[in-house]
Structures are given as C-alpha cells and as structure tokens.
Write an enzyme that holds these catalytic residues in place. Structure first.
Site, PDB file in Angstrom:
ATOM      1  N   ASP A  30      16.207 -26.920  18.624  1.00 34.07           N
ATOM      2  CA  ASP A  30      17.282 -27.351  19.514  1.00 34.07           C
ATOM      3  C   ASP A  30      18.489 -26.428  19.371  1.00 34.07           C
ATOM      4  OD1 ASP A  30      18.500 -28.943  21.393  1.00 34.07           O
ATOM      5  OD2 ASP A  30      19.119 -30.491  19.974  1.00 34.07           O
ATOM      6  N   ASN A  78      11.515 -32.315  29.791  1.00 32.15           N
ATOM      7  CA  ASN A  78      12.234 -31.072  30.085  1.00 32.15           C
ATOM      8  C   ASN A  78      12.089 -30.605  31.528  1.00 32.15           C
ATOM      9  OD1 ASN A  78      11.767 -29.584  26.776  1.00 32.15           O
ATOM     10  ND2 ASN A  78      13.451 -30.822  27.579  1.00 32.15           N
TER      11      ASN A  78
END
Length: 255
Positions: A30, A78
């Site tokens: 991340d 996503n």
C-alpha cells in the site's frame, strides 16, 4: 544461526534468528499513490516504482529462506479506480514478468497467481500464464500474486464448491472440517504453507482490506508507516524481527 543487519535510521546492528524465519509472509503493498503524490508525480509513477520494490523484496525474501511470499497486487475492489489507473495496473504484469522472469528462474523462484484470473484482460492473463508456465519447474520460494483477489469472494466460491460436492455425494457434511475448507481455498496449492505466519501492511493503514480472511486467523500482523515504493530489504528484516519478538500461543497458554 543468526543474520545480522543494520537498521536504516540508527545504524543499530540487529540479529535475526534464521531458525525462526516465517515460512509464509504476505504483504499488502500500500502507498504507491501517496508516494507519487508527495513527489508531485502521477499515481502510475508510484505503481512503476512499486514494481521495482517487488523485485527487491522478492530477492530478499528468497535469500532469507522464506518459502512463500504472497503479494496483494490487485483486489476485486480495485476495479473502482479510475480507468486509466486500472489499465496501467493491468499492463504491469506483462512489463514485470518480461523483465523479471529470467532472474526468477536463476533464483529458482516459482510464480503462482491466485484470484479470478479469467476476469482479467486477455493480455494480462497471457502474461500471468506465461510466467507460471516458465517457472513451473522451479523448486525454491513461491512468489504468489493475489491478482483480482478478494477474501470474501474466495470464501463464497469455496462454500459454493463445497455445497456442490456435498450435493453430488462427493463430500458428506460430517467430512467438512477446517482442513476441508483449506482444500477449497485458492491457497490450497501452497500446502503445507497455506497460512501466512506474518502479514505486513505498508503505508500506515491498519486494516486487512479483504485479504486472506480465512488464512490469517493466527497470523502476526505488522503495520509500518513506510510507503510501499520505499519498502526495502532492511524493512522486511525489521518486520521479521518484530515477528520474532512475538509470543505465538494460538489461543493456548505456555507454562
């Protein structure tokens, strides 16, 4: 056996116990977008640099004797991102594997990909399948990419398959155990290292984000403020050191 390394900030000498290296390490990678934003760059620049970090961490993990390195590359959620970013992310496997597969073969690293691969664009699917095929005979660390993966979807799929096999008489209700469920999950081919002992999340966020929900029941969680493009070999070792300091009791008590 011990492994010494120096931490970046203090240059302090740290010793890892090589007998207690986690067999399976999973990483929620991340912070690529925030890394780029801090440098006034487009988000895709962060993803590009993050790809180089994947290479660095893979090589470091292999050298440490880790058996499985699972990287959360793209989640089922996503797809909600801007189309240009999604398209770029879908192009990364081809770029990454074209450059990196020869080094993976040299390092004896085997590529595995889990997730809903059939839903990926054709070029992405081909790049992934080629990497798996080219490294299938390697016997070292497994580099396992979670691509178009979601933990809840994985569990739903497993339940449907168990229900089907029960209905068809291939499986009885009495036979369904933890081990049965393990066999129906996407990590079944990683046995005996299905479950990560250590889960790392970069960028300072402290949540699981629908990743390996069944498998991390007893994983040690390490959250670091380091953004993924800045994550290094020493950062990986530091996370493992953190893991080695933990007292893993699995719900029991050690006298």
């Amino acid at each position: 056996m011990a492994f010494n390394f120096k931490k970046n900030k203090t240059n302090e000498l740290i010793q890892l116990d090589m007998e207690r290296i986690p067999k399976h390490v999973a990483v929620i990678m991340d912070g690529n977008g925030r890394w780029a934003k801090k440098r006034h760059l487009p988000r895709i620049a962060g993803h590009k640099t993050g790809m180089d970090t994947v290479k660095t961490v893979t090589m470091a993990a292999s050298d440490l004797g880790i058996k499985v390195l699972t990287l959360y590359a793209f989640s089922t959620e996503n797809w909600k991102r801007p189309e240009t970013e999604v398209n770029y992310l879908m192009s990364l496997p081809g770029t990454f594997f074209d450059k990196f597969v020869p080094e993976l073969i040299e390092k004896n690293v085997k590529v595995n990909v889990m997730g809903y691969i059939d839903q990926l664009p054709n070029e992405t699917k081909i790049a992934v399948q080629n990497a798996v095929e080219d490294t299938k005979d390697n016997t070292g660390m497994v580099l396992n990419f979670a691509l178009n993966y979601g933990g809840r979807a994985e569990i739903v799929t497993a339940i449907k398959n168990i229900a089907t096999d029960t209905s068809n008489g291939k499986l009885s209700v009495e036979e369904i155990t933890d081990k049965t469920i393990d066999q129906y999950l996407m990590t079944s081919n990683l046995a005996p290292y299905n479950d990560p002992e250590l889960l790392i999340r970069t960028s300072g966020e402290e949540r699981i984000s629908n990743f390996l929900l069944w498998q991390i029941a007893y994983s040690e969680l390490v959250f670091t403020d380091t953004l993924w493009p800045d994550f290094s070999e020493d950062a990986l070792k530091d996370a493992i050191l953190n893991y080695q300091k933990r007292d893993r009791r699995f719900g029991g008590i050690k006298e």
